[in-house]
Write a protein that holds these residues in place. Structure first.
Motif, short mmCIF file in Angstrom:
data_model
loop_
_atom_site.label_atom_id
_atom_site.label_comp_id
_atom_site.label_asym_id
_atom_site.label_seq_id
_atom_site.Cartn_x
_atom_site.Cartn_y
_atom_site.Cartn_z
N PRO A 210 0.79 -1.24 0.00
CA PRO A 210 0.00 0.00 0.00
C PRO A 210 0.82 1.28 0.00
CG PRO A 210 -0.92 -1.58 1.55
CD PRO A 210 0.37 -2.15 1.09
N ASP A 211 2.06 1.23 0.44
CA ASP A 211 2.86 2.45 0.48
C ASP A 211 3.62 2.70 -0.82
OD1 ASP A 211 4.67 0.40 0.67
OD2 ASP A 211 5.77 1.21 2.39
N PHE A 212 3.35 1.89 -1.85
CA PHE A 212 4.03 2.07 -3.13
C PHE A 212 3.06 2.58 -4.19
CE2 PHE A 212 5.31 0.95 -7.36
CZ PHE A 212 6.65 1.29 -7.38
N THR A 213 3.50 3.56 -4.98
CA THR A 213 2.74 3.99 -6.15
C THR A 213 3.71 4.32 -7.28
OG1 THR A 213 1.04 5.51 -6.99
CG2 THR A 213 2.70 6.44 -5.48
N LEU A 214 3.28 4.07 -8.51
CA LEU A 214 4.10 4.41 -9.66
C LEU A 214 4.29 5.92 -9.75
CD1 LEU A 214 2.64 2.08 -12.44
CD2 LEU A 214 4.94 1.92 -11.45
N GLN A 215 5.44 6.32 -10.28
CA GLN A 215 5.75 7.73 -10.49
C GLN A 215 6.22 7.94 -11.92
OE1 GLN A 215 8.53 9.23 -7.61
NE2 GLN A 215 7.40 8.41 -5.85
N GLU A 216 6.05 9.17 -12.39
CA GLU A 216 6.59 9.54 -13.68
C GLU A 216 8.08 9.22 -13.73
OE1 GLU A 216 6.60 12.05 -17.40
OE2 GLU A 216 4.90 11.94 -16.04
N GLY A 217 8.49 8.55 -14.82
CA GLY A 217 9.90 8.21 -14.98
C GLY A 217 10.27 6.82 -14.52
N ASP A 218 9.39 6.14 -13.78
CA ASP A 218 9.65 4.74 -13.43
C ASP A 218 9.75 3.88 -14.68
OD1 ASP A 218 9.53 5.48 -10.78
OD2 ASP A 218 7.64 4.47 -10.36
#
Length: 281
Positions: free
Chosen positions: A251-259
């Protein structure tokens, strides 16, 4: 792509077959025309002798799709059930569908929403929690016979789906929400049973999430999912069915721009895509 086996590949807009490391071009053939054939007809066509060719080293690998719709099955792995229960206001619908006779099937993408190997996938501008979902994808012909298998990435907004299950289409369907590739492993030369699936997400050239699962952990059988999808509808040039995910980041992970998202499935290869965020209005 693996050295062995038979694979259909889109290179620079043309259709190729790779057989145990040797390449041949299927002149005049397209994904649509091939998926209008029966499995027996397709196998005979692909077994015809053709000149061996050498594709360009930097040839663009396209998504193995033309006019097909992409559909998806949900909650087919225990890990997916747990993740949906964690994100949802109420976990009851997910608990019920995991054990129900009827699987969850939903529309995922048209071909123009799909990205191929190396192309950017997108996360929504109005979402705060986004994940890739690595999945074995089943490629079916117009008769709903299984022609082969590829890798699928069902990019999803967990924040939108978790707010209300009725928001599922918004969480799942948007431009760049799906990736397929790099090739189709042909069904008569590939067993989907107990295949390793690996997900690695990199940020600033460092791996920030990594996990593995196996298709052996699927609760549903592929023929069952295909049978339900084929009921009361027709696919004139076949379709692609994602079979669900057994890997969900915490739950503490989310995709980000540039991944960069890399998905590997034993016997099919690796599907790699950089991540972009939609700009919004």
């Amino acid at each position: 792509m693996p050295a062995g086996g038979r694979h259909l590949v889109q290179l620079d807009g043309d259709t190729y077959m790779k057989k145990d490391g040797s390449w041949s071009r299927l002149d005049g053939a397209s994904i649509d025309s091939l998926l209008r054939l029966s499995v027996d007809e397709l196998r005979r066509l692909l077994e015809e002798k053709r000149p061996v060719v050498s594709p360009r080293e930097d040839a663009a690998i396209g998504a193995p799709i033309q006019s097909q719709e992409v559909w998806a099955a949900g909650v087919t792995y225990r890990r997916s059930l747990e993740a949906r229960a964690d994100e949802a206001v109420s976990s009851d619908p997910y608990d019920r569908v995991y054990m129900a006779a009827r699987p969850e099937l939903f529309f995922k993408a048209t071909a123009n929403r799909v990205r191929g190997h190396g192309q950017p996938i997108f996360i929504r501008s109005d979402s705060t929690w986004d994940v890739p979902e690595p999945e074995l994808a089943v490629v079916c012909n117009s008769r709903m016979e299984v022609v082969g298998y590829t890798i699928g990435n069902d990019v999803s907004s967990r924040s939108i789906e978790g707010e209300n299950p009725l928001y599922l289409p918004q969480a799942k369907v948007f431009d760049g929400s799906c990736a397929l590739g790099p090739a189709i492993a042909l069904a008569w030369d590939y067993s989907p049973s107990d295949r390793a699936i690996e997900l690695a997400i990199s940020r600033d050239e460092a791996v920030v999430y990594h996990n593995t699962t196996s298709t052996a952990a699927m609760r549903r059988e592929i023929p069952e999912l295909v049978d339900y999808l084929a009921r009361d509808q027709r696919f004139d040039a076949g379709c692609v069915l994602l079979t669900g995910t057994g890997i969900v980041p915490p739950p503490d992970f989310t995709l980000q721009e540039g991944d960069v998202v890399a998905i590997r499935i034993d016997g099919i290869g690796e599907l790699t895509n950089p991540v972009r965020r939609h700009a919004g209005s």
